[in-house]
Design an enzyme around this catalytic site. Sequence first.
Site, PDB file in Angstrom:
ATOM      1  N   ASP A  14       1.154  -1.029  -0.206  1.00  0.00           N
ATOM      2  CA  ASP A  14       0.104  -0.350   0.219  1.00  0.00           C
ATOM      3  C   ASP A  14       0.687   0.938  -0.178  1.00  0.00           C
ATOM      4  OD1 ASP A  14      -2.652   1.403  -0.058  1.00  0.00           O
ATOM      5  OD2 ASP A  14      -2.652   1.459   2.238  1.00  0.00           O
ATOM      6  N   ASN A  56     -11.113  -2.867  -5.955  1.00  0.00           N
ATOM      7  CA  ASN A  56      -9.854  -2.313  -7.200  1.00  0.00           C
ATOM      8  C   ASN A  56     -10.765  -2.059  -8.465  1.00  0.00           C
ATOM      9  OD1 ASN A  56      -6.143  -2.927  -5.706  1.00  0.00           O
ATOM     10  ND2 ASN A  56      -8.842  -1.655  -4.761  1.00  0.00           N
TER      11      ASN A  56
HETATM   12  C1  FPP Z   1      -1.538   0.177  -3.182  1.00  0.00           C
HETATM   13  O1  FPP Z   1      -1.913   1.481  -3.202  1.00  0.00           O
HETATM   14  C2  FPP Z   1      -1.430  -0.548  -4.627  1.00  0.00           C
HETATM   15  C3  FPP Z   1      -2.052  -0.912  -5.126  1.00  0.00           C
HETATM   16  C4  FPP Z   1      -3.503  -1.105  -5.100  1.00  0.00           C
HETATM   17  C5  FPP Z   1      -1.483  -1.867  -6.643  1.00  0.00           C
HETATM   18  C6  FPP Z   1      -0.305  -2.361  -6.163  1.00  0.00           C
HETATM   19  C7  FPP Z   1       0.354  -2.232  -7.373  1.00  0.00           C
HETATM   20  C8  FPP Z   1       1.711  -3.108  -7.944  1.00  0.00           C
HETATM   21  C9  FPP Z   1       2.330  -2.853  -6.759  1.00  0.00           C
HETATM   22  C10 FPP Z   1       2.055  -2.320  -9.022  1.00  0.00           C
HETATM   23  C11 FPP Z   1       1.266  -4.374  -9.869  1.00  0.00           C
HETATM   24  C12 FPP Z   1       2.049  -4.926  -9.852  1.00  0.00           C
HETATM   25  C13 FPP Z   1       1.894  -5.989  -9.666  1.00  0.00           C
HETATM   26  C14 FPP Z   1       1.635  -7.707 -10.673  1.00  0.00           C
HETATM   27  C15 FPP Z   1       2.486  -6.051 -11.729  1.00  0.00           C
HETATM   28  P1  FPP Z   1      -2.365   2.433  -3.670  1.00  0.00           P
HETATM   29  O2  FPP Z   1      -2.352   2.624  -4.864  1.00  0.00           O
HETATM   30  O3  FPP Z   1      -3.625   2.251  -2.646  1.00  0.00           O
HETATM   31  O4  FPP Z   1      -2.097   3.920  -2.316  1.00  0.00           O
HETATM   32  P2  FPP Z   1      -2.632   4.704  -1.631  1.00  0.00           P
HETATM   33  O5  FPP Z   1      -3.184   4.129  -0.461  1.00  0.00           O
HETATM   34  O6  FPP Z   1      -1.786   5.516  -1.418  1.00  0.00           O
HETATM   35  O7  FPP Z   1      -3.581   5.307  -2.694  1.00  0.00           O
END
Ligand code: FPP
Length: 249
Positions: A22, A70
């Site tokens: 996250d 998501n």
């Molecule tokens: C949460 O950060 C992260 C995600 C919803 C996606 C995680 C994806 C990756 C690390 C890259 C893609 C993965 C692969 C396997 C290719 P957030 O966007 O919720 O962050 P925030 O809480 O700061 O808004």
Amino acid sequence: MQDTDSQINRTTVPRHIAIIMDGNGRWALRQNKARTYGHKAGVNALKQTIESCASYGVDVLTVFAFSSENWLRPKQEVDVLMGLFMLTLKNQAKKLLKNNIRLKIIGDRSRFSLTLQEKIEEVEKLTSNNSAMTLVIAANYGGQWDINQAIKRLAKHAKEARQSVDEFEINDFLSTAGLPEPDLFIRTGGEQRISNFLLWQIAYSELYFTDVLWPDFDQNELLTAIMSYSSRQRRFGHTGEQINEQAIK
Ligand code: FPP
């Protein structure tokens, strides 16, 4: 990190680490960049973490890449995440093979494009005999979905086998069947919640929360989490005295 090897040698390494990655969006916004820039940086942090886990001898690494919820994000962000998933599978397939890492995707893949579903199958098949580490990517995954699908499949199986449902274990029908349960559960990004990740499987996991945003999670941060895990006494319902006695034997 200097002296990493000697630190890890004195440490109990978890067999299975599960991570909620996250903080990508906030990491990007802090630099006045689009949230998707953070996801791209998140892929690099993931690659580093896979390498570190493999070098420490972790058996299974499970990461939450995309939750069932998501899809509610802006379409452009969802499209970028799907694109990154596809690109990463394409770019990393050979490396997974070379490093003897097996890839397993868990979650409801039926909502992904056909090309993505085919790519997932291809890389899973390509790496299916690898044995150094299993990388599990949870995509369109939800812990409640997993329990639900397990119960339905178990009931169907029991009916077809003309046996009672209580002849079978839910564990064997979860998407993680055959894998050990996570020993260490890590969430980056400062929130202290499970967010419908592996609900059943983390019953006895040690929980570790850090404020570090996922793109900044490096080998040092992983080591700090493993050291915290290693300093804890896991009792699984026993008393501390019983565990100490077992350790002496
Ligand atoms: C949460 O950060 C992260 C995600 C919803 C996606 C995680 C994806 C990756 C690390 C890259 C893609 C993965 C692969 C396997 C290719 P957030 O966007 O919720 O962050 P925030 O809480 O700061 O808004």
